[in-house]
Design a protein around this motif. Structure first.
Motif, PDB file in Angstrom:
ATOM      1  N   LEU A   1       1.384  17.980  13.226  1.00 13.49           N
ATOM      2  CA  LEU A   1       0.900  17.330  12.076  1.00 13.49           C
ATOM      3  C   LEU A   1      -0.669  16.879  12.277  1.00 13.49           C
ATOM      4  CD1 LEU A   1       1.385  15.785   9.343  1.00 13.49           C
ATOM      5  CD2 LEU A   1       1.982  13.887  10.496  1.00 13.49           C
TER       6      LEU A   1
ATOM      7  N   GLU B   1       1.756  10.133   6.277  1.00 19.72           N
ATOM      8  CA  GLU B   1       2.545  11.176   6.327  1.00 19.72           C
ATOM      9  C   GLU B   1       3.534  11.289   7.541  1.00 19.72           C
ATOM     10  OE1 GLU B   1       3.637  13.862   4.466  1.00 19.72           O
ATOM     11  OE2 GLU B   1       2.149  12.839   2.964  1.00 19.72           O
ATOM     12  N   TYR B   2       3.000  10.611   8.796  1.00 17.91           N
ATOM     13  CA  TYR B   2       3.704  10.628   9.942  1.00 17.91           C
ATOM     14  C   TYR B   2       4.718   9.546   9.800  1.00 17.91           C
ATOM     15  CZ  TYR B   2       4.757   9.297  14.913  1.00 17.91           C
ATOM     16  OH  TYR B   2       5.433   8.681  15.895  1.00 17.91           O
TER      17      TYR B   2
ATOM     18  N   ARG C   1       6.285   8.661   6.755  1.00 16.04           N
ATOM     19  CA  ARG C   1       7.263   9.282   5.869  1.00 16.04           C
ATOM     20  C   ARG C   1       8.066  10.332   6.537  1.00 16.04           C
ATOM     21  NH1 ARG C   1       7.893  13.676   3.121  1.00 16.04           N
ATOM     22  NH2 ARG C   1       5.959  14.714   4.020  1.00 16.04           N
TER      23      ARG C   1
ATOM     24  N   THR D   1      -3.231  17.034   7.057  1.00 14.29           N
ATOM     25  CA  THR D   1      -3.116  15.998   6.143  1.00 14.29           C
ATOM     26  C   THR D   1      -4.505  15.442   6.128  1.00 14.29           C
ATOM     27  OG1 THR D   1      -1.956  13.862   5.443  1.00 14.29           O
ATOM     28  CG2 THR D   1      -2.086  14.478   7.914  1.00 14.29           C
TER      29      THR D   1
END
Length: 139
Positions: free
Chosen positions: A125, A89-90, A92, A83
């Motif tokens: 991630l 993102e984490y 979300r 990402t």
């Protein structure tokens, strides 16, 4: 000459629950869902915007395959989701119910946190550092 890796097979319990997780929770796009002989399907998902590597979601057909669901890499991190907005993102993914094994950490290769998919497969991630694209993650 070979130019890229196209598909990686991920053995799953059920096509629809896998699509619901990878598309509905992780935010991947459903590239293809084609019926095959019997009750098999050719299901491909990939991160939105990705153009090369994608996942082929393959429903386990034998007891040996079913035993490997969620542990296809012997407990190691086997999948690396890159990402360019780690914090966004984490948050979300956490809000969507994704289980993270740890809090984010900074490594020499970038920012990373290990999470598990709905089957227990371990993923990184990862937001690589500026010159770290292609470097190894937690694996």
């Amino acid at each position: 000459m070979m130019s890229h890796l196209g598909l990686v097979t991920l053995v799953v319990r059920d096509y629809d629950e896998a699509i619901a997780f990878y598309v509905g929770v992780l935010g991947f796009e459903l590239v293809e869902d084609t019926p095959l002989a019997g009750d098999k399907r050719w299901v491909i998902v990939r991160p939105k915007g990705a153009r090369e590597t994608a996942l082929l979601l393959a429903r386990a057909a034998t007891s040996d395959q079913r035993r490997r669901i969620g542990d296809q890499t012997g407990g190691r991190v086997g999948f690396f989701l890159y990402t360019d907005d780690f914090a966004g993102e984490y948050e979300r993914l956490r809000s969507a119910g994704v289980f993270f094994e740890e809090t984010p950490r900074r490594e020499s290769y970038g920012t990373v946190a290990v999470f598990r998919d709905l089957y227990g497969n371990r993923w990184d991630l990862l937001q690589p550092g500026s010159s770290d694209v292609g470097q190894a993650g937690s694996g």
